[in-house]
Motif scaffolding. Structure first.
Motif, PDB file in Angstrom:
ATOM      1  N   HIS A 256      44.454  52.772  40.011  1.00 49.52           N
ATOM      2  CA  HIS A 256      45.713  53.199  40.640  1.00 49.52           C
ATOM      3  C   HIS A 256      45.452  53.753  42.039  1.00 49.52           C
ATOM      4  CE1 HIS A 256      47.792  53.710  36.460  1.00 49.52           C
ATOM      5  NE2 HIS A 256      47.361  52.484  36.688  1.00 49.52           N
ATOM      6  N   ARG A 257      44.376  54.506  42.186  1.00 47.80           N
ATOM      7  CA  ARG A 257      44.001  55.037  43.500  1.00 47.80           C
ATOM      8  C   ARG A 257      43.676  53.889  44.465  1.00 47.80           C
ATOM      9  NH1 ARG A 257      39.763  57.517  42.114  1.00 47.80           N
ATOM     10  NH2 ARG A 257      40.861  59.181  41.067  1.00 47.80           N
ATOM     11  N   GLU A 258      42.940  52.896  43.968  1.00 43.62           N
ATOM     12  CA  GLU A 258      42.609  51.727  44.793  1.00 43.62           C
ATOM     13  C   GLU A 258      43.872  50.991  45.216  1.00 43.62           C
ATOM     14  OE1 GLU A 258      40.077  49.543  42.198  1.00 43.62           O
ATOM     15  OE2 GLU A 258      38.407  50.957  42.396  1.00 43.62           O
ATOM     16  N   LEU A 259      44.821  50.873  44.301  1.00 42.83           N
ATOM     17  CA  LEU A 259      46.071  50.195  44.621  1.00 42.83           C
ATOM     18  C   LEU A 259      46.839  50.944  45.712  1.00 42.83           C
ATOM     19  CD1 LEU A 259      48.266  48.083  44.211  1.00 42.83           C
ATOM     20  CD2 LEU A 259      49.118  49.452  42.300  1.00 42.83           C
ATOM     21  N   LEU A 260      46.927  52.255  45.577  1.00 41.08           N
ATOM     22  CA  LEU A 260      47.633  53.037  46.598  1.00 41.08           C
ATOM     23  C   LEU A 260      46.967  52.919  47.967  1.00 41.08           C
ATOM     24  CD1 LEU A 260      48.543  56.216  44.530  1.00 41.08           C
ATOM     25  CD2 LEU A 260      50.087  54.404  45.313  1.00 41.08           C
ATOM     26  N   GLU A 261      45.641  52.943  47.981  1.00 41.08           N
ATOM     27  CA  GLU A 261      44.915  52.776  49.240  1.00 41.08           C
ATOM     28  C   GLU A 261      45.182  51.395  49.833  1.00 41.08           C
ATOM     29  OE1 GLU A 261      40.794  53.618  48.506  1.00 41.08           O
ATOM     30  OE2 GLU A 261      41.209  55.707  47.980  1.00 41.08           O
ATOM     31  N   ALA A 262      45.155  50.386  48.988  1.00 38.62           N
ATOM     32  CA  ALA A 262      45.393  49.016  49.456  1.00 38.62           C
ATOM     33  C   ALA A 262      46.806  48.870  50.005  1.00 38.62           C
ATOM     34  CB  ALA A 262      45.163  48.026  48.316  1.00 38.62           C
ATOM     35  N   LEU A 263      47.775  49.446  49.323  1.00 43.65           N
ATOM     36  CA  LEU A 263      49.154  49.379  49.810  1.00 43.65           C
ATOM     37  C   LEU A 263      49.291  50.107  51.140  1.00 43.65           C
ATOM     38  CD1 LEU A 263      51.091  49.934  46.469  1.00 43.65           C
ATOM     39  CD2 LEU A 263      50.834  47.784  47.735  1.00 43.65           C
TER      40      LEU A 263
ATOM     41  N   LYS B 289      47.068  50.350  53.380  1.00 39.29           N
ATOM     42  CA  LYS B 289      46.440  49.499  54.402  1.00 39.29           C
ATOM     43  C   LYS B 289      47.136  48.150  54.524  1.00 39.29           C
ATOM     44  CE  LYS B 289      41.899  51.518  53.636  1.00 39.29           C
ATOM     45  NZ  LYS B 289      40.536  51.294  53.138  1.00 39.29           N
ATOM     46  N   ARG B 290      48.145  47.922  53.673  1.00 37.59           N
ATOM     47  CA  ARG B 290      48.873  46.654  53.641  1.00 37.59           C
ATOM     48  C   ARG B 290      47.948  45.468  53.345  1.00 37.59           C
ATOM     49  NH1 ARG B 290      54.171  46.875  55.380  1.00 37.59           N
ATOM     50  NH2 ARG B 290      54.769  48.847  56.292  1.00 37.59           N
ATOM     51  N   SER B 291      46.983  45.727  52.455  1.00 42.33           N
ATOM     52  CA  SER B 291      46.021  44.691  52.075  1.00 42.33           C
ATOM     53  C   SER B 291      46.453  44.053  50.762  1.00 42.33           C
ATOM     54  CB  SER B 291      44.618  45.285  51.922  1.00 42.33           C
ATOM     55  OG  SER B 291      43.740  44.317  51.382  1.00 42.33           O
ATOM     56  N   ILE B 292      47.018  42.874  50.862  1.00 42.55           N
ATOM     57  CA  ILE B 292      47.479  42.166  49.674  1.00 42.55           C
ATOM     58  C   ILE B 292      46.304  41.833  48.755  1.00 42.55           C
ATOM     59  CG2 ILE B 292      48.549  40.031  48.857  1.00 42.55           C
ATOM     60  CD1 ILE B 292      50.258  40.101  51.429  1.00 42.55           C
ATOM     61  N   LYS B 293      45.208  41.409  49.342  1.00 44.26           N
ATOM     62  CA  LYS B 293      44.045  41.017  48.549  1.00 44.26           C
ATOM     63  C   LYS B 293      43.499  42.208  47.748  1.00 44.26           C
ATOM     64  CE  LYS B 293      39.602  38.697  49.035  1.00 44.26           C
ATOM     65  NZ  LYS B 293      38.669  38.051  49.956  1.00 44.26           N
TER      66      LYS B 293
END
Length: 82
Positions: A35-42, A44-48
């Protein structure tokens, strides 16, 4: 998108109770990391990276749910034998 959301809600209502039971008894520490990784990715706007975090979260949860009946047989619980 409304059809997809209806499908997701329906599947969650079917799988959610078992997932909650299995995860509470076996534990799911890595879920918080995903979940933390997902929030960070969002952020950064990183879809991958967002996709990778979601896939890892679902894969780990599915593994625990599949292992839950065996866990109960060994440790007693919901599916324990008399």
């Amino acid at each position: 998108m409304p059809v997809a959301m209806q499908m997701i809600r329906s599947l969650w209502l079917q799988a959610g109770p078992l997932a909650n039971l299995a995860l509470s008894e076996i534990g799911f520490r890595s879920g918080q990391d995903h979940h933390r990784e997902l929030l960070e990715a969002l952020g950064k706007r990183s879809i991958k990276a967002a996709r990778a975090a979601i896939e890892a979260d679902i894969t780990d949860a599915a593994r625990i749910i599949r292992e839950y009946p065996c866990h109960c047989l060994v440790h007693g619980g919901w599916l324990s034998l008399p």
